[in-house]
Design an enzyme around this catalytic site. Structure first.
Site, mmCIF file in Angstrom:
data_model
loop_
_atom_site.group_PDB
_atom_site.id
_atom_site.type_symbol
_atom_site.label_atom_id
_atom_site.label_comp_id
_atom_site.label_asym_id
_atom_site.label_seq_id
_atom_site.Cartn_x
_atom_site.Cartn_y
_atom_site.Cartn_z
ATOM 1 N N ASN A 254 0.832 -1.206 0.000
ATOM 2 C CA ASN A 254 0.000 0.000 0.000
ATOM 3 C C ASN A 254 0.866 1.255 0.000
ATOM 4 O O ASN A 254 0.607 2.221 -0.733
ATOM 5 C CB ASN A 254 -0.903 0.025 1.233
ATOM 6 C CG ASN A 254 -2.093 -0.898 1.125
ATOM 7 O OD1 ASN A 254 -2.367 -1.462 0.057
ATOM 8 N ND2 ASN A 254 -2.805 -1.081 2.215
ATOM 9 N N ARG B 47 -11.371 -3.602 -14.008
ATOM 10 C CA ARG B 47 -10.287 -4.491 -13.571
ATOM 11 C C ARG B 47 -10.758 -5.924 -13.763
ATOM 12 O O ARG B 47 -11.710 -6.362 -13.124
ATOM 13 C CB ARG B 47 -9.930 -4.261 -12.105
ATOM 14 C CG ARG B 47 -9.374 -2.874 -11.810
ATOM 15 C CD ARG B 47 -8.738 -2.834 -10.428
ATOM 16 N NE ARG B 47 -8.449 -1.470 -10.003
ATOM 17 C CZ ARG B 47 -7.380 -0.774 -10.365
ATOM 18 N NH1 ARG B 47 -6.505 -1.332 -11.192
ATOM 19 N NH2 ARG B 47 -7.183 0.448 -9.930
ATOM 20 N N ARG C 271 -5.421 2.084 -13.057
ATOM 21 C CA ARG C 271 -4.017 2.166 -12.650
ATOM 22 C C ARG C 271 -3.450 0.815 -12.221
ATOM 23 O O ARG C 271 -4.036 0.101 -11.425
ATOM 24 C CB ARG C 271 -3.854 3.186 -11.522
ATOM 25 C CG ARG C 271 -2.389 3.430 -11.166
ATOM 26 C CD ARG C 271 -2.238 4.543 -10.170
ATOM 27 N NE ARG C 271 -2.381 5.850 -10.791
ATOM 28 C CZ ARG C 271 -3.311 6.743 -10.444
ATOM 29 N NH1 ARG C 271 -4.193 6.453 -9.524
ATOM 30 N NH2 ARG C 271 -3.362 7.920 -11.036
ATOM 31 N N HIS D 116 -15.506 4.246 -14.470
ATOM 32 C CA HIS D 116 -15.351 3.367 -13.313
ATOM 33 C C HIS D 116 -16.645 2.601 -13.031
ATOM 34 O O HIS D 116 -16.762 1.888 -12.042
ATOM 35 C CB HIS D 116 -14.959 4.221 -12.096
ATOM 36 C CG HIS D 116 -14.553 3.460 -10.885
ATOM 37 N ND1 HIS D 116 -15.303 3.429 -9.730
ATOM 38 C CD2 HIS D 116 -13.472 2.675 -10.632
ATOM 39 C CE1 HIS D 116 -14.704 2.685 -8.821
ATOM 40 N NE2 HIS D 116 -13.588 2.211 -9.338
ATOM 41 N N TYR E 101 -13.082 -9.148 -1.724
ATOM 42 C CA TYR E 101 -13.676 -7.839 -1.462
ATOM 43 C C TYR E 101 -15.174 -8.009 -1.219
ATOM 44 O O TYR E 101 -15.819 -8.841 -1.853
ATOM 45 C CB TYR E 101 -13.504 -6.899 -2.661
ATOM 46 C CG TYR E 101 -12.082 -6.587 -3.076
ATOM 47 C CD1 TYR E 101 -10.984 -7.156 -2.450
ATOM 48 C CD2 TYR E 101 -11.853 -5.710 -4.122
ATOM 49 C CE1 TYR E 101 -9.691 -6.860 -2.854
ATOM 50 C CE2 TYR E 101 -10.560 -5.410 -4.536
ATOM 51 C CZ TYR E 101 -9.488 -5.994 -3.896
ATOM 52 O OH TYR E 101 -8.203 -5.703 -4.307
ATOM 53 N N ARG F 287 -14.097 2.940 5.119
ATOM 54 C CA ARG F 287 -12.914 2.111 5.332
ATOM 55 C C ARG F 287 -11.615 2.907 5.271
ATOM 56 O O ARG F 287 -10.731 2.728 6.086
ATOM 57 C CB ARG F 287 -12.855 0.989 4.289
ATOM 58 C CG ARG F 287 -11.533 0.240 4.282
ATOM 59 C CD ARG F 287 -11.545 -0.924 3.314
ATOM 60 N NE ARG F 287 -11.906 -0.558 1.966
ATOM 61 C CZ ARG F 287 -11.062 -0.085 1.046
ATOM 62 N NH1 ARG F 287 -9.802 0.133 1.357
ATOM 63 N NH2 ARG F 287 -11.480 0.182 -0.174
ATOM 64 N N HIS G 280 -15.708 -2.989 0.408
ATOM 65 C CA HIS G 280 -15.698 -2.286 -0.872
ATOM 66 C C HIS G 280 -17.088 -1.852 -1.334
ATOM 67 O O HIS G 280 -17.220 -1.088 -2.285
ATOM 68 C CB HIS G 280 -15.058 -3.192 -1.927
ATOM 69 C CG HIS G 280 -14.573 -2.499 -3.153
ATOM 70 N ND1 HIS G 280 -15.192 -2.617 -4.374
ATOM 71 C CD2 HIS G 280 -13.527 -1.658 -3.355
ATOM 72 C CE1 HIS G 280 -14.551 -1.899 -5.274
ATOM 73 N NE2 HIS G 280 -13.531 -1.301 -4.685
#
Length: 802
Positions: A45, A375, A405, A435, A468, A564, A592
């Site tokens: 991270n 993704r 990314r 997105h 997730y 979160r 998520h």
């Protein structure tokens, strides 16, 4: 108190989040092998944070002759933010070093001992020296930096050994550099005297480096690692419009590898002359140098975990928990014709959705399938279903966001395969990332056109669906289907969606709708009606929304937020946000899902969406969401939110100063693990389950009365042998690759989901307390009718009085 007192800087808030991940690396309630993963996730991270956020701030701070505008909440300039980030990162590194050494002590107690080359026996010295000579020495590529040899390019996140050398004859001083290639095996294992020894390759090279530079005197030596900016500028690449967009992204990815350095990690300290040389070459100041007493990259813990798992140490891991499968012969395609469906991953399996796609690919009545892809898994059944549909003559439109990314290359590769299969591939907007999580299946028969629409909070990724928590709403509502068709038409021609009645579509019909909902709740409070909001998402930084939350708090609205990660608003500030309560849940799974619930004293209106309350989501991306109208599903979402608000295992609550304190249960108070409790909550829910037959109505304002119910933490049974396995896939890069990176992921064994370095987001997976034989769940009563926990009690104990 100043207005700005309710604001927290985004970057500092993110560091607070990563600290919450880090402390799980020493949490005694987390199994040891899982602690190691959290230490590794913390590191990956932080890598992504420096590559993206610090890299971007550095570029803005470097602008000469142009005054950079401060950020719009704390009014900090880029330089001020950088100055605040560095000491806080250094403090976190000190904590990480301590937790790392405690982890080594715990590993030794379980028979896994790390080799300390400064304290090895003569027998061990002979073994490791021979190993170095035979296995490592032949593949090392040492380099000398002096007047005749240029300084080499240092790869992003690669480990190097630096050696300050003095010629024994001439007395000249030079710098020796040995790359510790990522192609080398990082961990070496040795079974000896009933314990497993493990050695790090870079530490072995460090110990025996005198054998490499035998003709020179070693003055200093250290291991170091460089982190480079990875915030590539897509607009810059778009200058040449004759180049295919996919080629532009490919070229930018190559350019990313050579961007400016933003951080230098060094171990063991001190090596002042080497550090000085490196800082000069890399153009870094001393504040960007981090001395540490732990390895420069903790991702080796994943391999160590795999070794422990193979050795049969199940007690060092979380208890197995798998996504629940639907009943035999269950058809999501058929079920959605009867009612709206809401699936909650990872508790419920993604397989029914994949099966629905595969069925649509073969269905002669299906004429088109359209999907947004952000993704994807490395080996994706979802993408394969789209390609099969195209090969079967269906119109397949895939909007692939190449700018996801650290997943750019994966998306480039998939876009090529989709095109080769006959799919229409579009890339979205120049100025807005897409997105959205949106799928539209269109059918045509004698009765005309019909739709199945799916709107989700998470990616179409089989692997992350086991790591997730995400919601997937599937409906055959024709109005939603028509709006989804309009959204896809707009995306195809790079037009923003301006008008919708059923859906949220950012940037024009997302924030405005949610602000209107907040105004409705505020008005109800001012009229004296009970009013409340429960808002669950990953992050919040949007100034307009923060100011609206302040207004709502001052009007007497009870606001509970489950955030979160990044949270740029302070809770409990007197006269400002006294009625705002914020908690963060970091546990076994990465939280998520985004749920936005608004209660005006008369009805609860609930939305799910792909977008958070970050400004990038509300104003700079194409996001989608939908209001959930079915009262059965409204009740289901309300129960999910209640359980998160009752959590006293994984939750931490924000204090008025912006810090977080772990929620602790009082003596005798029951434990509530919201993540594991979801398995019981959602059991038998595939066809409506307990909700389909309950007396459902819109929840009233929560009262201050608590109901206590004993419930065992469920462990999912192994999937039937007949079920087709979901192909593991990799999600986003770092915080993820993942995404995060971010957010981080790795193929999970059948028995339990496991996180891997990324990438995420990235964003980071989260732990959960080891399951106990029996836990007691406390929740707040909302209504006189039979609720979730009454049903839970009956399911477990029958009608006995508790």
């Amino acid at each position: 108190m100043k207005e700005e007192s309710i604001f927290i800087n985004r970057e500092l808030s993110w560091l607070d989040f990563n600290q919450r991940v880090l402390v799980l690396g020493k949490d005694k309630n987390v199994p040891l092998a899982e602690q190691l993963k959290f230490l590794a996730i913390y590191g990956s991270n932080l890598d992504e944070f420096f590559m993206v956020r610090v890299g971007s701030l550095q570029e803005r701070a470097n602008l000469k002759g142009k005054k950079e505008k401060p950020e719009n909440k704390t009014n900090m300039t880029p330089e001020e933010q950088l100055n605040a980030i560095m000491p806080k990162t250094a403090e976190l590194q000190m904590d990480c070093d301590k937790y790392y050494h405690k982890a080594l002590e715990a590993l030794a107690e379980h028979g896994y001992r790390k080799v300390n080359f400064d304290k090895i026996t003569k027998e061990e010295e002979r073994f490791w020296k021979k190993y170095f000579q035979n296995e490592l020495f032949p593949i090392l590529s040492p380099q000398i930096v002096d007047n005749r040899h240029p300084f080499p390019f240092l790869r992003n996140k690669e480990i190097y050994l630096g050696v300050l050398l003095k010629d024994k004859k001439e007395g000249d001083v030079s710098l020796g550099i040995i790359p510790i290639s990522s192609q080398m095996e990082r961990l070496c294992f040795l079974k000896r005297d009933g314990e497993t020894l493990f050695a790090l390759t870079e530490e072995m090279v460090y110990h025996y480096v005198s054998m490499v530079f035998a003709k020179e005197t070693i003055l200093e030596k250290c291991l170091f690692r460089v982190t480079r900016n990875a915030d590539i500028d897509v607009k810059e690449g778009m200058m040449d419009h004759d180049i295919d967009y996919r080629e532009i992204m490919t070229e930018l990815l190559k350019r990313r590898r050579k961007l400016a350095a933003v951080r230098l990690q060094v171990t063991p300290a001190p090596a002042p002359e080497i550090v000085k040389m490196l800082c000069t070459r890399l153009e870094l100041n001393h504040r960007r140098v981090f001395d540490q007493k732990s390895p420069l990259d903790l991702s080796f813990f994943y391999k160590l975990d795999a070794r422990m798992e193979n050795d049969g140490h199940a007690e060092l891991f979380y208890s197995p928990a798998r996504p629940m499968l639907p009943p035999l012969n269950y058809s999501l395609t058929n079920e959605v014709q009867k009612r709206d469906v809401l699936l909650y991953y990872p508790y419920q399996s993604i397989r029914p959705f994949i099966t629905m796609l595969k069925k649509a690919a073969r269905d002669p009545e299906v004429i088109s399938i359209k999907m947004t892809l952000y993704r994807m898994a490395r080996e994706s059944q979802i993408v394969q279903a789209l390609m099969d549909a195209a090969e079967n003559g269906k119109e397949v439109v895939a909007l692939v966001e190449l700018r996801a990314r650290f997943d750019e290359q994966n998306n480039i590769d998939w876009s090529k395969q989709l095109e080769e299969a006959g799919c229409t591939v579009v890339y979205g907007f120049e100025d807005y990332k897409v997105h959205s999580k949106l799928t539209l299946i269109t059918r045509k028969n004698a009765d005309g056109y019909s739709y199945i629409t799916q709107i989700g909070t998470g990616n179409y990724n089989e692997k992350t669906s086991e790591l997730y928590t995400d919601l997937s709403f599937i409906t055959s509502d024709p109005d939603i289907g028509e709006e989804a068709a309009g959204v896809f038409q707009n995306l195809a021609v790079q037009k923003l969606t301006e008008e919708t009645d059923q859906m949220l579509v950012a940037p024009l019909r997302f924030k405005s709708v949610l602000l209107d909902e907040m105004d409705r709740v505020i008005e109800a409070a001012r009229l004296g009606r009970p009013a409340s909001m429960i808002l669950k998402n990953n992050s919040i930084s949007d100034r307009d929304i923060i100011l609206k939350l302040e207004e709502a708090s001052c009007a007497g609205v009870r606001i509970d937020m489950i955030v979160r990660g990044i949270c740029c608003v302070r809770a409990g500030v007197p006269g400002k946000t006294e009625n705002l309560h914020i908690r963060s849940i970091v546990g076994r799974y990465l939280e998520h899902a985004r749920i936005y619930s608004f209660f005006d004293g008369r009805e609860t209106r609930v939305y799910i969406a792909s977008g958070d309350f970050l400004t990038r989501n509300t104003e700079c991306r194409v996001e989608v969401g939908v209001r959930i109208k079915d009262p059965v599903l409204v009740k289901k979402l309300s129960d999910i939110l209640e359980m998160h608000l009752a959590d006293n295992v994984n939750a931490r609550e924000m204090q008025p100063d912006g810090s977080y304190q772990k929620v602790k249960h009082a003596p005798g108070e029951p434990l509530v693990n919201s993540q594991m409790g979801m398995y019981e909550l959602l059991r038998d829910d595939w066809t409506g389950g307990r909700y389909a037959h309950s007396n459902v109505h819109t929840p009233a304002e929560p009262a201050a009365v608590a109901e206590t119910v004993a419930a065992e933490v469920p462990v999912q049974e192994p999937a039937p042998q007949t079920a087709a396995p979901v192909t593991p896939a990799e999600p986003a890069a770092p915080a993820a690759p993942a995404a995060p990176a971010a957010e981080p992921v790795r193929p999970a064994p059948a028995a339990q989901p496991v996180a891997e370095p990324a990438p995420c987001v990235v964003e980071a997976p989260a732990p959960v307390e080891p399951s106990k034989p029996a836990e007691t769940i406390v929740v707040v009563k909302e209504q006189p009718q039979e609720g979730l926990f009454s049903r839970l009690r009956k399911a477990l104990f029958g009608n006995k009085n508790q």
